[in-house]
Design an enzyme around this catalytic site. Structure first.
Site, PDB file in Angstrom:
ATOM      1  N   ASP A  89      65.406  43.087  37.713  1.00 47.41           N
ATOM      2  CA  ASP A  89      65.853  42.763  39.064  1.00 47.41           C
ATOM      3  C   ASP A  89      65.721  41.250  39.297  1.00 47.41           C
ATOM      4  O   ASP A  89      64.665  40.667  39.026  1.00 47.41           O
ATOM      5  CB  ASP A  89      64.949  43.540  40.045  1.00 47.41           C
ATOM      6  N   HIS A  90      66.766  40.615  39.751  1.00 49.61           N
ATOM      7  CA  HIS A  90      66.746  39.176  40.101  1.00 49.61           C
ATOM      8  C   HIS A  90      66.135  38.296  39.013  1.00 49.61           C
ATOM      9  O   HIS A  90      65.252  37.485  39.293  1.00 49.61           O
ATOM     10  CB  HIS A  90      66.011  38.949  41.426  1.00 49.61           C
ATOM     11  N   ASP A 110      70.716  36.754  38.191  1.00 48.73           N
ATOM     12  CA  ASP A 110      70.953  36.255  39.543  1.00 48.73           C
ATOM     13  C   ASP A 110      71.280  34.761  39.485  1.00 48.73           C
ATOM     14  O   ASP A 110      70.395  33.921  39.340  1.00 48.73           O
ATOM     15  CB  ASP A 110      69.713  36.507  40.411  1.00 48.73           C
ATOM     16  N   GLY A 114      63.200  42.476  52.153  1.00 51.24           N
ATOM     17  CA  GLY A 114      62.003  42.492  52.983  1.00 51.24           C
ATOM     18  C   GLY A 114      62.242  43.101  54.351  1.00 51.24           C
ATOM     19  O   GLY A 114      63.168  43.886  54.538  1.00 51.24           O
ATOM     20  N   VAL A 165      65.798  49.589  46.715  1.00 54.14           N
ATOM     21  CA  VAL A 165      64.726  49.797  47.694  1.00 54.14           C
ATOM     22  C   VAL A 165      63.396  49.320  47.115  1.00 54.14           C
ATOM     23  O   VAL A 165      62.985  49.780  46.043  1.00 54.14           O
ATOM     24  CB  VAL A 165      64.587  51.299  48.052  1.00 54.14           C
TER      25      VAL A 165
HETATM   26  P1  13P Z   1      64.006  45.645  49.950  1.00 51.18           P
HETATM   27  O1  13P Z   1      62.635  45.183  49.600  1.00 51.18           O
HETATM   28  O2  13P Z   1      64.475  45.025  51.221  1.00 51.18           O
HETATM   29  O3  13P Z   1      64.148  47.117  49.919  1.00 51.18           O
HETATM   30  O4  13P Z   1      65.005  45.067  48.830  1.00 51.18           O
HETATM   31  C1  13P Z   1      64.906  45.524  47.521  1.00 51.18           C
HETATM   32  C2  13P Z   1      65.903  44.868  46.636  1.00 51.18           C
HETATM   33  O5  13P Z   1      66.991  44.551  47.038  1.00 51.18           O
HETATM   34  C3  13P Z   1      65.532  44.640  45.232  1.00 51.18           C
HETATM   35  O6  13P Z   1      66.471  43.865  44.570  1.00 51.18           O
END
Ligand code: 13P
Length: 284
Positions: free
Chosen positions: A82-83, A104, A181, A231
């Site tokens: 992720d990212h 990203d 967040g 999430v």
């Molecule tokens: P939230 O923490 O807002 O659920 O976002 C999670 C997210 O987008 C992970 O890439």
């Protein structure tokens, strides 16, 4: 190896009109909760880790834990970067068994973003790894990634079309008003923009920052082409609140098996809810 790419998962979700939930995990317990719940509901699932999660848990530990969770629960899963932003770091993690990547480049200008993503796509092709990238920029905070409101901007539908053609990505993270967040006030999603993006592109779309977005809005986004729903924050809050409540009731508690279990139970309920909202139960 039960750690798979998310390519086929998301294509299937696209055909079926549902989304695959991607839950951020951090350790053995959070992996157990997500994989056990997904297996019990026969839902496809993606486990996501930010760079700081891999640093915290250790790449080898996290890969092994997720691999065993998949094996024990008879559930192929995508362990997803992720990212991630660094080319060498991504390549190293791919060589360690990861088959699902987000590069990203959203902090770069358009051409530089394309350049960075293309390079990762080229590398990942050798390993049959799926690649997600972001055009536009989400605001909010996701671990070490902090984007001020004034630095965030929405995805342009025509640019999205060109971006996908030139990068060869498998899925596109869109910026349509969601944020990482907590939200201050009611979130607003630009559904017209999402529909316009969907008209221009045919790959699965990804909604980041889904914590705190009302169920109806997430479902509408899925109906408009979102096939992956990310999430993190909602899980962390549920887990932490339950552990805090346990300590409030049992101030002398010191057995991790006792004080962590309420956190797992609370998190499990959120995972169940999100799977229902995504419509991914019984889609295996
Ligand atoms: P939230 O923490 O807002 O659920 O976002 C999670 C997210 O987008 C992970 O890439």
């Amino acid at each position: 190896m039960y750690l798979i790419s998310n390519r086929e998962m998301l294509k299937k979700a696209q055909r079926g009109g549902y989304a695959v939930p991607a839950f951020n995990v951090h350790n053995l317990e959070t992996v157990q909760v997500v994989v056990e719940t997904a297996a019990a509901m026969a839902s496809p699932v993606i486990l996501a880790g930010t760079p700081s999660t891999f640093t915290y848990a250790g790449l080898e530990y996290l890969v092994s834990i997720c691999h065993q969770a998949a094996r024990v629960n008879h559930l192929p899963i995508a362990l997803h970067l992720d990212h991630h932003e660094e080319y060498d770091d991504i390549c190293h993690k791919v060589r360690s068994g990861i088959r699902s990547v987000m590069i990203d480049g959203s902090h770069f200008a358009f051409e530089q973003n394309i350049e960075a993503v293309r390079r990762v796509v080229k590398y990942c092709q050798n390993y049959d790894v799926s690649v997600e990238a972001e055009l536009g920029r989400l605001g909010g905070q996701e671990d070490d990634l902090v984007v001020d409101g004034q630095d965030s901007f929405y995805t342009d539908p025509m640019a999205a079309k060109e971006y996908i053609t030139r990068t060869g990505i498998d899925s596109l993270a869109v910026a349509i008003g969601s944020a990482h967040g907590l939200y201050h006030g009611e979130p607003h999603l630009d559904f017209e923009r999402l529909a316009a993006i969907k008209q221009q592109v045919d790959i699965p779309l990804v909604l980041h920052g889904a914590s705190g977005i009302p169920e109806k809005m997430v479902k509408r986004a899925i109906a408009l082409g979102v096939c992956k729903v990310n999430v993190a924050t909602d899980l962390k809050i549920a887990f932490a609140d339950a552990v805090k409540a346990h300590f409030a009731e049992h101030p002398d508690a010191n057995d991790p098996r006792k004080y962590i279990t309420p956190g797992k139970d609370a998190m499990r309920k959120v995972v169940e809810d999100k799977i229902k909202i995504c419509g991914s139960a019984a889609m295996l």
